[in-house]
Scaffold this motif. Structure first.
Motif, PDB file in Angstrom:
ATOM      1  N   THR A 177       0.844  -1.182   0.000  1.00  0.00           N
ATOM      2  CA  THR A 177       0.000   0.000   0.000  1.00  0.00           C
ATOM      3  C   THR A 177       0.889   1.246   0.000  1.00  0.00           C
ATOM      4  N   SER A 208      -3.291  -6.609   2.906  1.00  0.00           N
ATOM      5  CA  SER A 208      -4.308  -5.931   3.712  1.00  0.00           C
ATOM      6  C   SER A 208      -4.407  -4.470   3.287  1.00  0.00           C
ATOM      7  N   GLY A 209      -5.609  -4.058   2.924  1.00  0.00           N
ATOM      8  CA  GLY A 209      -5.817  -2.680   2.525  1.00  0.00           C
ATOM      9  C   GLY A 209      -5.409  -2.364   1.103  1.00  0.00           C
ATOM     10  N   SER A 231      -7.425  -8.889   7.782  1.00  0.00           N
ATOM     11  CA  SER A 231      -8.619  -8.958   6.940  1.00  0.00           C
ATOM     12  C   SER A 231      -9.567 -10.021   7.469  1.00  0.00           C
ATOM     13  N   ALA A 241     -11.376  -3.046   4.818  1.00  0.00           N
ATOM     14  CA  ALA A 241     -10.231  -3.957   4.841  1.00  0.00           C
ATOM     15  C   ALA A 241     -10.639  -5.422   4.794  1.00  0.00           C
TER      16      ALA A 241
END
Length: 368
Positions: A177, A208-209, A231, A241
Motif C-alpha cells: 500500500t 491488507s488494505g 482482513s 479492509a
C-alpha cells in the motif's frame, strides 16, 4: 431355548434404529470450564502465531519497561504471551504516513532498530527469527519468536536495492500500500518486478488494505502464498479492509492466508463475532487458509474477553464449542503460518540458484 430365540426380533423384522435405541444415559455436553481446559491443552501443543502486533511503536514513548517482568502500559508482555500460549509474533514496522515526513526509509529503519533493541533487552523471553525453522528452535528453547514485518512498501523508496537491504536486516513481510506501483489500476511493470524480487528473497506480500486490482494481480503473479494480515469476511461484517467471498475463494486457491484480526471494528465486539468470521473464512477459503492476527498495541478496540495477548484460550474455547476439530485448530493457530513461511523459504532458495538480483529502472516520477 428355541422358544426364547424365536422371541428375539431380528434386524430383518424391525428397523435398524429399533435394534439400537437412543442412549438412555447420554454424555453431558462439555462445560465451559472443561472446554477452556481443552483449549489450554491444545494451545500448549499448537501455540498461536500472531500475525500482527505494533508492540515496538507502543513501547517507543515509554521511559522504562520490562516485558519479562510484566508491563501494564501495553497489551503485550512475556507473562501474558505465555498465558495466552503465543509462540510467534509478527511485529509491524509500518510507519503511519502522517509520521513519515517524507522519510519513509529512515522511519522504517528506526522502527527496525527499535524492534531489534527490544528483543535484545529481553533475551529470556523473546528471540528474533527469520525462518520457519528458527521459529521452531525458539519455541523449543522456551522463547517467543519475533518475525519482523509487515513494513510499508513506501519504505522501499521505489528501489529493489533497499528491499534487499531490508530483507538482509530481517524483514519478512511487506504491505503493498501507499505506493504508485501498486494502486487501483493494479501493478505496474516495476510493481511486478518487486513481487518477483520478493519471491526471490523470501519476503511475503501482505495485501491488507491493497486495492482489489492489486490484490488480484499479486495473487496471480506471486509464486509464494500471500498474506492478508488484517482482513476478515466482508459478508459477515462490511469493512473496507475485509475481503469479499470472491477474493477469499481466490486466496484459498493460491493457498494464502486470511489472518482474521481481533478488532471490534472489523470483526465485532464479542468473541462469538470473531468466531463467525473464522467459521466463514474456513468455509469459503478452506481450513488451510485461515489464521489469527491479534492487532494488539495498535490502538484498535478489541472484542470483550480478548483485551490482550493472554486471551487466546477464550477464542479457542468458543471454536471448540462450535465443533472445530483439533486438526483445524492446529492449522489456525500454528500450522498455516508455518506452511506459508516454509513455502517462502523453499521458493527463495530455489529461485536464488536460478536468478541473479536485478535492478529495473525506477518508476517515472520516483525522484520527484
Amino acid at each position: 431355548m428355541a422358544d426364547l430365540q424365536h422371541d428375539i426380533p431380528s434386524t430383518t423384522e424391525v428397523g435398524e434404529d429399533d435394534c439400537f435405541p437412543d442412549d438412555p444415559f447420554p454424555l453431558p455436553a462439555a462445560s465451559g470450564a472443561e472446554l477452556l481446559e481443552r483449549a489450554h491443552a491444545l494451545l500448549a501443543v499448537h501455540p498461536v502465531a500472531d500475525g500482527y502486533s505494533e508492540l515496538p511503536r507502543a513501547l517507543a514513548p515509554l521511559p522504562w519497561y520490562d516485558l519479562e517482568l510484566g508491563e501494564t502500559a501495553v497489551d503485550t508482555d512475556v507473562p501474558r504471551l505465555r498465558e495466552g500460549h503465543v509462540g510467534a509474533l509478527f511485529w509491524s514496522l509500518r510507519v503511519p504516513e502522517a509520521e513519515r515526513g517524507g522519510r519513509a526509509v529512515g522511519a522504517t529503519l528506526e522502527q527496525l532498530d527499535l524492534a531489534r533493541r527490544v528483543v535484545e533487552t529481553h533475551p529470556e523471553g523473546l528471540r528474533l527469527v527469520r525462518t520457519a525453522g528458527q521459529i521452531i528452535d525458539a519455541r523449543n528453547c522456551g522463547r517467543v519468536a519475533v518475525v519482523l514485518g509487515p513494513a510499508s512498501a513506501a519504505a522501499l523508496d521505489d528501489s529493489l536495492g533497499i528491499l534487499r537491504v531490508l530483507q538482509s536486516l530481517g524483514l519478512r513481510v511487506l504491505t503493498l500500500t501507499d505506493v504508485a506501483w501498486a494502486g487501483p489500476e493494479g501493478l505496474t511493470r516495476f510493481g511486478e518486478e518487486v513481487i518477483r524480487e520478493m519471491n526471490r528473497l523470501g519476503v511475503l506480500a501482505d495485501l491488507s488494505g491493497a486495492p482489489e486490482a492489486t490484490l488480484a494481480r499479486v495473487l496471480a503473479l506471486s509464486k509464494t502464498p500471500v498474506l492478508c494480515t488484517r482482513s476478515a469476511a466482508a459478508s459477515v461484517r462490511p469493512h473496507p479492509a475485509n475481503l469479499s467471498d470472491e477474493l477469499l475463494v481466490r486466496l484459498g486457491e493460491q493457498r494464502g492466508l486470511c489472518m482474521v484480526p481481533l478488532s471490534a471494528e472489523q470483526t465485532g465486539p464479542t468473541v462469538p463475532d470473531v468466531a463467525d468470521h473464522l467459521d466463514h473464512v474456513r468455509l469459503v477459503a478452506g481450513p488451510e487458509c485461515v489464521a489469527l492476527s491479534g492487532t494488539y498495541d495498535s490502538g484498535a478496540t478489541h472484542p470483550r474477553d480478548l483485551a490482550d495477548t493472554s486471551c487466546y484460550p477464550h477464542l479457542i474455547t468458543e471454536l471448540l464449542r462450535r465443533g472445530w476439530s483439533e486438526t483445524e485448530l492446529s492449522l489456525l493457530t500454528w500450522g498455516n503460518v508455518q506452511r506459508v513461511l516454509r513455502s517462502a523459504d523453499f521458493t527463495a532458495r530455489a529461485t536464488q540458484r536460478r536468478r541473479e538480483p536485478n535492478q529495473p529502472p525506477r518508476p517515472a516520477g520516483a525522484d520527484a
